[in-house]
Design a protein around this motif. Structure first.
Motif, PDB file in Angstrom:
ATOM      1  N   LEU A  13      -1.865   4.308   8.688  1.00  0.00           N
ATOM      2  CA  LEU A  13      -0.530   3.994   8.176  1.00  0.00           C
ATOM      3  C   LEU A  13       0.496   3.994   9.306  1.00  0.00           C
ATOM      4  CD1 LEU A  13       1.390   3.446   5.809  1.00  0.00           C
ATOM      5  CD2 LEU A  13       1.569   5.924   5.501  1.00  0.00           C
ATOM      6  N   PHE A  14       0.408   4.989  10.186  1.00  0.00           N
ATOM      7  CA  PHE A  14       1.329   5.065  11.319  1.00  0.00           C
ATOM      8  C   PHE A  14       1.234   3.810  12.188  1.00  0.00           C
ATOM      9  CE2 PHE A  14       2.218   6.041  15.760  1.00  0.00           C
ATOM     10  CZ  PHE A  14       3.533   6.482  15.658  1.00  0.00           C
ATOM     11  N   HIS A  15       0.018   3.394  12.513  1.00  0.00           N
ATOM     12  CA  HIS A  15      -0.178   2.206  13.355  1.00  0.00           C
ATOM     13  C   HIS A  15       0.290   0.934  12.645  1.00  0.00           C
ATOM     14  CE1 HIS A  15      -1.969   4.228  16.728  1.00  0.00           C
ATOM     15  NE2 HIS A  15      -2.812   4.872  15.923  1.00  0.00           N
ATOM     16  N   LEU A  16       0.048   0.864  11.354  1.00  0.00           N
ATOM     17  CA  LEU A  16       0.480  -0.288  10.564  1.00  0.00           C
ATOM     18  C   LEU A  16       2.007  -0.386  10.536  1.00  0.00           C
ATOM     19  CD1 LEU A  16      -0.523  -2.625   8.799  1.00  0.00           C
ATOM     20  CD2 LEU A  16      -0.512  -1.055   6.851  1.00  0.00           C
ATOM     21  N   VAL A  17       2.673   0.730  10.288  1.00  0.00           N
ATOM     22  CA  VAL A  17       4.138   0.748  10.256  1.00  0.00           C
ATOM     23  C   VAL A  17       4.705   0.423  11.635  1.00  0.00           C
ATOM     24  CG1 VAL A  17       6.162   2.241   9.954  1.00  0.00           C
ATOM     25  CG2 VAL A  17       4.311   2.286   8.275  1.00  0.00           C
ATOM     26  N   THR A  18       4.092   0.943  12.691  1.00  0.00           N
ATOM     27  CA  THR A  18       4.535   0.633  14.050  1.00  0.00           C
ATOM     28  C   THR A  18       4.435  -0.869  14.313  1.00  0.00           C
ATOM     29  OG1 THR A  18       3.874   2.814  14.842  1.00  0.00           O
ATOM     30  CG2 THR A  18       4.110   1.094  16.510  1.00  0.00           C
ATOM     31  N   GLU A  19       3.337  -1.464  13.893  1.00  0.00           N
ATOM     32  CA  GLU A  19       3.141  -2.907  14.078  1.00  0.00           C
ATOM     33  C   GLU A  19       4.167  -3.715  13.272  1.00  0.00           C
ATOM     34  OE1 GLU A  19      -0.467  -6.217  13.782  1.00  0.00           O
ATOM     35  OE2 GLU A  19      -0.860  -4.136  13.194  1.00  0.00           O
ATOM     36  N   ILE A  20       4.407  -3.318  12.032  1.00  0.00           N
ATOM     37  CA  ILE A  20       5.409  -3.986  11.196  1.00  0.00           C
ATOM     38  C   ILE A  20       6.785  -3.898  11.855  1.00  0.00           C
ATOM     39  CG2 ILE A  20       6.682  -3.827   9.003  1.00  0.00           C
ATOM     40  CD1 ILE A  20       3.964  -2.933   7.727  1.00  0.00           C
ATOM     41  N   ASN A  21       7.137  -2.711  12.348  1.00  0.00           N
ATOM     42  CA  ASN A  21       8.439  -2.531  12.991  1.00  0.00           C
ATOM     43  C   ASN A  21       8.570  -3.387  14.243  1.00  0.00           C
ATOM     44  OD1 ASN A  21       9.344  -0.765  11.049  1.00  0.00           O
ATOM     45  ND2 ASN A  21       8.775   1.064  12.189  1.00  0.00           N
ATOM     46  N   GLU A  22       7.503  -3.470  15.040  1.00  0.00           N
ATOM     47  CA  GLU A  22       7.546  -4.287  16.255  1.00  0.00           C
ATOM     48  C   GLU A  22       7.699  -5.772  15.924  1.00  0.00           C
ATOM     49  OE1 GLU A  22       3.956  -3.130  18.293  1.00  0.00           O
ATOM     50  OE2 GLU A  22       4.862  -1.275  19.060  1.00  0.00           O
ATOM     51  N   ILE A  23       6.974  -6.249  14.918  1.00  0.00           N
ATOM     52  CA  ILE A  23       7.075  -7.644  14.498  1.00  0.00           C
ATOM     53  C   ILE A  23       8.474  -7.941  13.984  1.00  0.00           C
ATOM     54  CG2 ILE A  23       6.292  -9.324  12.763  1.00  0.00           C
ATOM     55  CD1 ILE A  23       3.487  -7.914  12.974  1.00  0.00           C
ATOM     56  N   THR A  24       8.986  -7.063  13.150  1.00  0.00           N
ATOM     57  CA  THR A  24      10.327  -7.259  12.572  1.00  0.00           C
ATOM     58  C   THR A  24      11.387  -7.248  13.656  1.00  0.00           C
ATOM     59  OG1 THR A  24       9.582  -6.153  10.561  1.00  0.00           O
ATOM     60  CG2 THR A  24      11.947  -6.365  10.848  1.00  0.00           C
ATOM     61  N   TYR A  25      11.290  -6.308  14.583  1.00  0.00           N
ATOM     62  CA  TYR A  25      12.263  -6.225  15.671  1.00  0.00           C
ATOM     63  C   TYR A  25      12.221  -7.496  16.522  1.00  0.00           C
ATOM     64  CZ  TYR A  25      14.750  -4.849  19.835  1.00  0.00           C
ATOM     65  OH  TYR A  25      15.641  -4.817  20.887  1.00  0.00           O
ATOM     66  N   SER A  26      11.029  -7.918  16.876  1.00  0.00           N
ATOM     67  CA  SER A  26      10.864  -9.111  17.708  1.00  0.00           C
ATOM     68  C   SER A  26      11.447 -10.343  17.017  1.00  0.00           C
ATOM     69  CB  SER A  26       9.378  -9.315  18.009  1.00  0.00           C
ATOM     70  OG  SER A  26       9.168 -10.513  18.706  1.00  0.00           O
ATOM     71  N   MET A  27      11.131 -10.510  15.743  1.00  0.00           N
ATOM     72  CA  MET A  27      11.641 -11.658  14.989  1.00  0.00           C
ATOM     73  C   MET A  27      13.166 -11.600  14.887  1.00  0.00           C
ATOM     74  SD  MET A  27      11.014 -12.793  11.036  1.00  0.00           S
ATOM     75  CE  MET A  27      11.981 -11.417  10.435  1.00  0.00           C
ATOM     76  N   ASP A 141      10.652  -8.330  -2.523  1.00  0.00           N
ATOM     77  CA  ASP A 141      10.361  -7.231  -3.449  1.00  0.00           C
ATOM     78  C   ASP A 141       9.811  -6.009  -2.718  1.00  0.00           C
ATOM     79  OD1 ASP A 141      11.235  -8.917  -5.447  1.00  0.00           O
ATOM     80  OD2 ASP A 141       9.227  -9.358  -6.237  1.00  0.00           O
ATOM     81  N   ILE A 142       8.933  -6.238  -1.740  1.00  0.00           N
ATOM     82  CA  ILE A 142       8.368  -5.126  -0.960  1.00  0.00           C
ATOM     83  C   ILE A 142       9.472  -4.431  -0.162  1.00  0.00           C
ATOM     84  CG2 ILE A 142       6.874  -4.573   1.006  1.00  0.00           C
ATOM     85  CD1 ILE A 142       4.971  -6.815  -0.093  1.00  0.00           C
ATOM     86  N   LEU A 143      10.326  -5.216   0.493  1.00  0.00           N
ATOM     87  CA  LEU A 143      11.418  -4.618   1.275  1.00  0.00           C
ATOM     88  C   LEU A 143      12.408  -3.876   0.377  1.00  0.00           C
ATOM     89  CD1 LEU A 143      12.036  -7.427   3.917  1.00  0.00           C
ATOM     90  CD2 LEU A 143      10.989  -5.178   4.298  1.00  0.00           C
ATOM     91  N   ALA A 144      12.685  -4.431  -0.796  1.00  0.00           N
ATOM     92  CA  ALA A 144      13.596  -3.762  -1.735  1.00  0.00           C
ATOM     93  C   ALA A 144      13.006  -2.431  -2.197  1.00  0.00           C
ATOM     94  CB  ALA A 144      13.880  -4.671  -2.934  1.00  0.00           C
ATOM     95  N   LYS A 145      11.699  -2.418  -2.456  1.00  0.00           N
ATOM     96  CA  LYS A 145      11.019  -1.189  -2.880  1.00  0.00           C
ATOM     97  C   LYS A 145      11.070  -0.138  -1.769  1.00  0.00           C
ATOM     98  CE  LYS A 145       7.219  -1.859  -5.187  1.00  0.00           C
ATOM     99  NZ  LYS A 145       5.802  -2.106  -5.547  1.00  0.00           N
TER     100      LYS A 145
END
Length: 156
Positions: A13-27, A141-145
């Motif tokens: 979960l930690f690695h997944l969230v880190t990856e999501i955050n990096e993708i979101t930040y980059s975009m 919906d996922i982001l709102a949740k």
């Protein structure tokens, strides 16, 4: 198959969230750069924050702006003065409380947000429109949740 331990799940979960955050930040960084190149406005981040707060509420007092930004009223007044000179914001005295200064968008402030909407539409058409509408709904919906979980946790 051996079930995963709590530690393995936590690590995944930690690695997944880190990856999501990096993708979101980059975009978001790329989209901000593109947005700024289309905008041609030379505004500091604090000026943009004040403008956004005023737009969102339609009018705010200097003290409300200071509280929202966690800075002094004097600091907000200096920023507002510059934006007022450039006709982005308008300061008036509150008729119900003559010691209070009310800040609203001025002529160039309204033009700024009109242009911002045009640019946002262009960005949506160039990038987001390439996604399926169902995927965009699911993402929203996922982001709102997730946002609701964060709000609830932080309000405890």
């Amino acid at each position: 198959m051996v079930p995963k331990t709590d530690h393995q799940n936590e690590n995944e979960l930690f690695h997944l969230v880190t990856e999501i955050n990096e993708i979101t930040y980059s975009m978001n960084a790329r989209l901000m750069k593109e947005r700024q190149s289309l905008f041609n406005e030379d505004m500091s981040s604090k000026q943009m924050i004040i403008m956004d707060l005023v737009k969102k509420e339609s009018q705010l007092s200097i003290s409300q702006l200071a509280e929202a930004m966690n800075v002094t009223s004097s600091a907000v007044s200096q920023i507002v003065s510059k934006l007022e000179k450039e006709k982005y914001l308008l300061r008036t005295i509150n008729p119900d409380n003559r010691r209070e200064i009310i800040v609203q968008l001025d002529e160039r402030g309204h033009q700024y947000y009109s242009k911002e909407e045009d640019i946002n539409r262009e960005i949506v058409n160039r990038f987001y429109s390439r996604m399926k509408i169902e995927d965009m709904i699911q993402l929203r919906d996922i982001l709102a949740k997730l946002n609701l979980i964060v709000e609830e946790e932080l309000s405890r």
